[in-house]
Design a protein around this motif. Structure first.
Motif, PDB file in Angstrom:
ATOM      1  N   LEU A  63      -5.333  46.687  37.494  1.00 52.38           N
ATOM      2  CA  LEU A  63      -4.179  46.321  36.676  1.00 52.38           C
ATOM      3  C   LEU A  63      -3.565  45.041  37.224  1.00 52.38           C
ATOM      4  O   LEU A  63      -3.483  44.840  38.446  1.00 52.38           O
ATOM      5  CB  LEU A  63      -3.141  47.439  36.678  1.00 52.38           C
TER       6      LEU A  63
ATOM      7  N   ASP B 148       3.746  39.208  29.473  1.00 56.84           N
ATOM      8  CA  ASP B 148       3.237  40.343  28.704  1.00 56.84           C
ATOM      9  C   ASP B 148       1.934  40.896  29.268  1.00 56.84           C
ATOM     10  O   ASP B 148       1.523  42.000  28.918  1.00 56.84           O
ATOM     11  CB  ASP B 148       3.034  39.926  27.245  1.00 56.84           C
ATOM     12  N   LEU B 149       1.269  40.123  30.114  1.00 55.03           N
ATOM     13  CA  LEU B 149       0.007  40.593  30.694  1.00 55.03           C
ATOM     14  C   LEU B 149       0.223  41.433  31.955  1.00 55.03           C
ATOM     15  O   LEU B 149      -0.695  42.129  32.402  1.00 55.03           O
ATOM     16  CB  LEU B 149      -0.887  39.393  31.037  1.00 55.03           C
TER      17      LEU B 149
ATOM     18  N   GLY C 172       0.898  44.358  34.322  1.00 55.09           N
ATOM     19  CA  GLY C 172       0.707  45.802  34.170  1.00 55.09           C
ATOM     20  C   GLY C 172      -0.454  46.161  33.270  1.00 55.09           C
ATOM     21  O   GLY C 172      -0.794  47.340  33.140  1.00 55.09           O
ATOM     22  N   LYS C 173      -1.072  45.161  32.635  1.00 60.08           N
ATOM     23  CA  LYS C 173      -2.215  45.416  31.745  1.00 60.08           C
ATOM     24  C   LYS C 173      -3.518  45.387  32.543  1.00 60.08           C
ATOM     25  O   LYS C 173      -3.605  44.812  33.625  1.00 60.08           O
ATOM     26  CB  LYS C 173      -2.265  44.360  30.638  1.00 60.08           C
ATOM     27  N   HIS C 174      -4.559  45.997  31.943  1.00 61.25           N
ATOM     28  CA  HIS C 174      -5.879  45.981  32.578  1.00 61.25           C
ATOM     29  C   HIS C 174      -6.468  44.584  32.471  1.00 61.25           C
ATOM     30  O   HIS C 174      -6.191  43.835  31.531  1.00 61.25           O
ATOM     31  CB  HIS C 174      -6.797  47.012  31.916  1.00 61.25           C
TER      32      HIS C 174
ATOM     33  N   GLU D 219      -7.869  43.020  29.187  1.00 59.37           N
ATOM     34  CA  GLU D 219      -7.025  42.401  28.163  1.00 59.37           C
ATOM     35  C   GLU D 219      -6.918  40.901  28.383  1.00 59.37           C
ATOM     36  O   GLU D 219      -6.847  40.119  27.431  1.00 59.37           O
ATOM     37  CB  GLU D 219      -5.647  43.051  28.149  1.00 59.37           C
TER      38      GLU D 219
ATOM     39  N   TYR E 268       5.812  42.209  37.952  1.00 58.54           N
ATOM     40  CA  TYR E 268       6.705  43.177  37.309  1.00 58.54           C
ATOM     41  C   TYR E 268       7.266  44.166  38.331  1.00 58.54           C
ATOM     42  O   TYR E 268       8.150  44.955  38.030  1.00 58.54           O
ATOM     43  CB  TYR E 268       5.953  43.938  36.207  1.00 58.54           C
TER      44      TYR E 268
END
Length: 741
Positions: free
Chosen positions: A37, A55-56, A58-60, A63, A232
């Motif tokens: 992540l 927005d990226l 915490g995303k895998h 993405e 984050y």
């Protein structure tokens, strides 16, 4: 994340490995190694991904892969990370080429704690040639240099051909961290920097440590605005970018380059024996970017040059070490052949001075200073020894700026700006010291080395990089040539040899003392036994002689005269035997210290002596009689012998005068026994206290030559002193000094 501010107290602690920013020619994404992540991301990533970087978070990672290139497999990046994790290394993966918006990019991956840091940078470069194709020829050209100077100049020239920067310098670090340009190749329109020195603060300690980890470092555009790294996670620690190529640059260094007019820089580390020897420092006066593969090829040049430097340095060091060790071996041989340590170290063709490149040396041993070559005076050497005794914590001490450490040494800095000392015995202050003279050095700095400061809004003083880089010359005083590792090694070797020689000599002396003590005890026993056993037959000889004289009336006068001589001889021999027994008893007896009433003792002794000798027309005077501590029986023997001799040898003076008195001086009580008798010939002075030695001018006086030997032995057993003054036909004074307890 709070920004770190550099002030006068913390310049050397600026955390340049966690700047919180990256250079904007690329972007950075960091993922958790456990779940892939995204935990950290540079804000400019959104420009390439077509979305907000925030927005990226915490995303895998998949993405991001889709955002960067929707036509590529979504698992492209995650599979790449998984392969590296499985192999426990990303060395064979870096750099990995991908397509972003129709352009070729490289991904470089490095672990950082529990993070996997992915750096994205363009695959295109400002270079117009293929570095990897020319690298072989460049390496061959570099290694053709026959000496160190040519080697470095060739390296600078070839690196300039490869990366086409405006200026390429070889920058060498000194022991104190400051640097010097030792080779340079530049465009013709640029002023030379060759020979200029730069203070350690220009490349501070923590930056030098990073150069040992990252062997290349590029700053593509000093005028571009860095991209912040965001996360984050609340209160997250700054991302460690120790192994990052995109890591942003310290604001101080950026301003420093701007002040020099440099728009882009590139450096290649030179490592020798695990330490940062220097840098290949490249400057360009317009922004310039070279890609990962080109930098990697340039790094190869640095690694090959580092190996060549190491080899050349080892070659020179080995040759020098062999010379110094050969000198040390010669001196070591002298230690075995010479009986005297000082002679062994300074008297031969090869001396203690020759095991270093010093101008002089001093040996401090047995409270004696022995020098060779150009050295300070004995008084100054004693001052150095005193300072070393107080400040020398290890067996070896050396410095090339002694007058800066010990200000008194400025008086003799011309001979001892550099000293190296090895301790032979700290308790006895025994040392060998080598000296190097002052070398007045003119250093040309690239601008005055002191960084200017300005007061900030918070009232603190903040560092600012230098504005001027005009050559500024400084004369360095109170400094000598540095002591090399080879010199230190030679001193360590010879120290062990000297200490071994001292211990060997000490053991020999100890063994001789043991043998001497044994012989002394055997002789003492022999003397006592023989003297004791002789008394019985001697008594028989005397008794039979006296019996014949008394009972035999038929003896003629000649026979009676002969028997009379036998009796007299037996008496003299009996007296001599008694004296020998007294002498040996002194050697066997232990001293029993008591306070002695000297007034009473001297009154008793003088009374007995005067009654026994009954000298005509002689005056005996007793002055002050301070008490002493000693063995009553032994002290009685001392003064009986001295007073008896004084009275005996003054008995023919007219009138005779003997005086006995004592005086207290400092920590001693000194007694004198003076007479106006026959005196002692100066030629016999050295034999006065020897056993059985009598002077020619006293043969008419009765005596055995044992009395003063007994006195000397008793005085020494009391750890006292005895001496005399005498003049023929004038008289003699004996002095005995007893320690006050």
């Amino acid at each position: 994340m709070q920004q770190f501010q550099v002030d006068l107290t913390n310049c050397d602690k600026e955390p340049i490995h966690i700047p919180g920013k990256v250079q904007p020619h690329g972007f950075l994404v960091s993922v958790s190694s456990a779940d892939l992540l995204i935990t950290y991301i540079s804000q400019n990533t959104g420009h390439f991904a077509g979305m907000n970087a925030q927005d990226l978070l915490g995303k895998h990672i998949n993405e991001l892969s889709i955002a960067l290139n929707p036509t590529a497999p979504a698992e492209q990046l995650s599979q790449l990370l998984s392969v590296g994790k499985h192999n426990k290394s990303f060395e064979n993966i870096n750099p990995f080429g991908i397509d972003i918006n129709g352009q070729a990019w490289y991904i470089i991956i490095n672990p950082s704690g529990n993070q996997l840091v992915m750096e994205f940078e363009p695959a295109e470069s400002n270079l117009a040639l293929d570095v990897q194709k020319v690298i072989g020829r460049s390496v061959t050209e570099i290694l053709s240099g026959r000496n160190l100077e040519t080697l470095l100049t060739n390296a600078a020239a070839e690196v300039k051909k490869v990366i086409a920067y405006d200026r390429v310098m070889i920058y060498r670090f000194n022991d104190d961290g400051h640097g010097e340009v030792v080779a340079e190749v530049k465009n013709d329109d640029l002023e030379p920097f060759f020979g200029l020195h730069y203070p350690a603060s220009d490349i501070p300690r923590q930056a030098r440590e990073l150069y040992k980890i990252n062997l290349t470092r590029i700053i593509a555009d000093v005028y571009a605005e860095d991209a912040p790294i965001i996360t984050y996670q609340k209160d997250a620690a700054p991302l460690d970018l120790t192994h990052s190529g995109l890591r942003a640059v310290s604001p101080i260094h950026i301003q420093y380059l701007k002040n020099m007019g440099v728009a882009s820089s590139f450096s290649i580390s030179l490592i020798a024996h695990g330490e940062l020897w220097g840098l290949i420092a490249c400057h360009n006066y317009s922004p310039r970017f070279i890609n990962y593969k080109a930098r990697d090829a340039a790094k190869l040049i640095g690694q090959l040059l580092s190996s060549a430097l190491e080899y050349r340095q080892d070659e020179e060091d080995t040759e020098k070490l062999q010379q110094l060790i050969a000198a040390a071996n010669t001196v070591s041989g002298n230690l075995k052949n010479y009986g005297n340590l000082q002679e062994a170290l300074v008297a031969g063709k090869t001396t203690i001075k020759d095991i270093t490149e010093a101008a002089g040396a001093a040996v401090i041993f047995n409270n004696t200073i022995t020098t060779i070559g150009n050295t300070p005076t004995d008084e100054q050497i004693a001052d150095i020894a005193t300072w070393l005794q107080a400040n020398m914590s290890d067996a070896i001490y050396y410095t090339n700026r002694f007058p800066e450490i010990h200000t008194a040494a400025r008086a003799y800095s011309n001979t001892a700006s550099g000293i190296m000392a090895c301790s032979l015995s700290k308790d006895l202050s025994e040392l060998v010291i080598w000296f190097k003279p002052e070398q007045l050095t003119s250093i040309s700095w690239a601008g005055k080395p002191d960084k200017p400061v300005e007061k900030g809004e918070d009232g603190l003083l903040y560092l600012n990089p230098r504005q001027s880089f005009e050559a500024w010359t400084e004369i360095v005083k109170h400094t000598s040539d540095r002591w090399s590792n080879e010199e230190v090694s030679a001193v360590v070797k010879i120290r062990e040899e000297i200490i071994y020689a001292i211990n060997r000599k000490a053991n020999e002396i100890r063994l001789l003392n043991e043998r001497l003590q044994l012989a002394y005890e055997e002789l003492d026993t022999f003397s006592y036994t023989i003297s004791h056993d002789l008394r019985t037959p001697l008594s028989s000889i005397k008794s039979y002689s006296e019996f014949l004289l008394q009972s035999n009336t038929s003896l003629d006068d000649n026979a009676r005269r002969i028997l009379g001589r036998v009796v007299n001889g037996a008496d003299k021999m009996n007296l001599l035997i008694q004296e020998i027994l007294n002498y040996t008893r002194v050697g066997r007896a232990d001293v029993k210290y008591n306070k002695i009433d000297m007034a009473a003792l001297l009154k008793e002794i003088t009374g007995e002596v005067m009654n026994a000798l009954n000298p005509p027309n002689l005056k005996l005077v007793i002055g002050d009689t301070p008490n002493i501590y000693g063995d009553q029986i032994m002290i009685t023997q001392v003064f009986t012998n001295l007073i008896n001799n004084a009275v005996k040898y003054s008995s023919r003076a007219n009138p005779g005068l003997v005086e006995v008195k004592g005086v207290v001086e400092h920590n001693e009580t000194i007694y004198s026994v003076s007479d106006n008798g026959v005196g002692i010939d100066v030629n016999y002075f050295s034999r006065v206290f020897e056993l059985f030695k009598r002077m020619d001018n006293v043969k008419d006086f009765d005596g055995t030559g044992v009395g003063l030997a007994i006195v000397k032995r008793i005085v020494e057993k009391h750890q006292a002193r005895i001496w005399f003054d005498s003049k023929l036909k004038v008289g003699t004074v004996f002095y005995v000094a007893f320690r006050n307890l």
